[in-house]
Design a protein around this motif. Sequence first.
Motif, short mmCIF file in Angstrom:
data_model
loop_
_atom_site.label_atom_id
_atom_site.label_comp_id
_atom_site.label_asym_id
_atom_site.label_seq_id
_atom_site.Cartn_x
_atom_site.Cartn_y
_atom_site.Cartn_z
N PRO A 200 0.96 -0.86 0.01
CA PRO A 200 -0.12 0.32 0.02
C PRO A 200 1.01 1.42 0.32
CG PRO A 200 -1.19 -1.64 1.32
CD PRO A 200 0.30 -2.35 0.88
N VAL A 201 2.63 1.31 0.90
CA VAL A 201 2.80 2.25 0.48
C VAL A 201 3.49 2.43 -0.74
CG1 VAL A 201 4.88 3.64 1.30
CG2 VAL A 201 3.96 2.09 3.15
N LYS A 202 3.30 1.76 -1.23
CA LYS A 202 3.93 1.93 -2.82
C LYS A 202 2.92 2.26 -3.57
CE LYS A 202 5.40 -0.73 -7.17
NZ LYS A 202 4.30 -0.91 -7.36
N ILE A 203 2.00 1.80 -3.84
CA ILE A 203 0.65 2.36 -4.56
C ILE A 203 0.44 4.09 -4.06
CG2 ILE A 203 -1.63 2.06 -4.55
CD1 ILE A 203 -1.07 -0.52 -4.24
N LEU A 204 0.16 4.41 -2.45
CA LEU A 204 0.20 5.15 -1.60
C LEU A 204 1.49 6.33 -2.90
CD1 LEU A 204 -1.31 7.46 0.17
CD2 LEU A 204 1.16 6.88 1.31
N LYS A 205 2.61 6.70 -2.81
CA LYS A 205 3.06 7.45 -2.78
C LYS A 205 2.69 6.99 -4.96
CE LYS A 205 7.11 6.09 -0.61
NZ LYS A 205 8.52 5.57 -0.34
N GLU A 206 2.72 6.56 -5.29
CA GLU A 206 2.46 6.80 -7.10
C GLU A 206 1.28 7.55 -6.73
OE1 GLU A 206 1.20 2.94 -8.44
OE2 GLU A 206 4.22 1.95 -8.23
N ILE B 135 0.72 15.75 -4.60
CA ILE B 135 -0.01 15.33 -3.12
C ILE B 135 1.10 15.06 -2.89
CG2 ILE B 135 -1.41 14.22 -1.22
CD1 ILE B 135 -3.52 14.41 -2.95
N PRO B 136 2.74 15.92 -2.15
CA PRO B 136 3.66 15.03 -1.21
C PRO B 136 3.36 14.83 0.26
CG PRO B 136 4.05 17.56 -1.23
CD PRO B 136 2.30 16.93 -2.08
N PRO B 137 3.10 12.88 -0.42
CA PRO B 137 3.68 12.23 1.88
C PRO B 137 4.47 12.43 2.09
CG PRO B 137 4.22 10.62 -0.32
CD PRO B 137 3.71 11.95 -0.81
N VAL C 250 -3.79 6.34 6.10
CA VAL C 250 -4.40 5.66 4.84
C VAL C 250 -3.98 4.13 4.95
CG1 VAL C 250 -5.72 5.55 2.75
CG2 VAL C 250 -6.15 7.47 3.84
N ALA C 251 -2.62 4.17 4.16
CA ALA C 251 -2.09 3.40 4.11
C ALA C 251 -1.55 2.51 4.54
CB ALA C 251 -0.35 3.59 3.45
N ALA C 252 -1.22 3.37 6.61
CA ALA C 252 -0.98 1.82 7.52
C ALA C 252 -2.01 1.30 8.04
CB ALA C 252 -0.49 2.91 8.68
N ARG D 165 -9.18 1.60 -3.95
CA ARG D 165 -9.57 2.06 -1.92
C ARG D 165 -9.05 2.94 -1.07
NH1 ARG D 165 -13.80 1.27 0.00
NH2 ARG D 165 -12.66 2.11 1.55
N LEU D 166 -7.77 3.25 -1.49
CA LEU D 166 -6.53 4.31 -1.60
C LEU D 166 -6.83 5.79 -1.78
CD1 LEU D 166 -3.03 2.48 -1.38
CD2 LEU D 166 -3.83 3.45 0.52
N ILE D 167 -7.54 5.52 -3.16
CA ILE D 167 -8.18 6.99 -3.82
C ILE D 167 -9.92 7.46 -3.04
CG2 ILE D 167 -8.87 7.61 -5.55
CD1 ILE D 167 -7.24 6.06 -7.74
#
Length: 222
Positions: free
Chosen positions: A128-134, A141-143, A163-165, A191-193
């Motif tokens: 999920p972290v990889k997808i979140l960064k993408e 939106i810089p996390p 969200v990723a966690a 789900r992340l979106i």
Amino acid sequence: MKRGLQAQPYDVSREAVPKPAMEPDKRGRVPLKQVYLQRLTIANEKWNVYDPTPGQKILATDDRVYPMNALAALSTIVLPKGRDLVWKYVTKCLPLVRGDPVASTCVTCGKDESSKHLFFQCKETTLPVKILKEVTAANNIPPPVWDITLLNLKQTPMTINLVAATRIWFRRNDLRHQRDEPFTEQYLRARLISDMRHIIKVNWDKTTSNNPKQSNMLDTIQ
């Protein structure tokens, strides 16, 4: 059927908690909050003293995560499950299997499972972290950097990281308990979106006036 013993009424007499001696301000008033704080101090001088557990001391020493900072940031987390997750993490209450050399191993990589390993070290569960960064990069939106110290941050990007966690925790539980729902990359992205749209909408609704820029962002996140 007999009723159980009734609780004794709480003693709120002046003798139980003496009235604090307080000087009024220039307008002759004493703020009610100040009255309550002083009464608490009279009743128990250490009511507001932070006494960390052994696990919290380890977090602060080894990982530079200070539980009081992390818990203060709970108010910035929009998703209720995200708030619950952070609370359990910093209080060392996540329901992980402990003690059993077989059951306490990570279901994806076989290493010892700990909350730190699950959220920040395992290459498999952190999909999920990889997808979140993408997704955040595609929508400007810089996390913040994905690191355990992000729990000390009290700012909007933290809510997006949580969200990723949260999705990592859901994914871990599905894998460990062999649930039927597939945790595909496509499903995670959707789900992340959805979660990010929810966060932006809630933050937008909190503003005093409609912000067209935020409205456009809500419509264009993909």
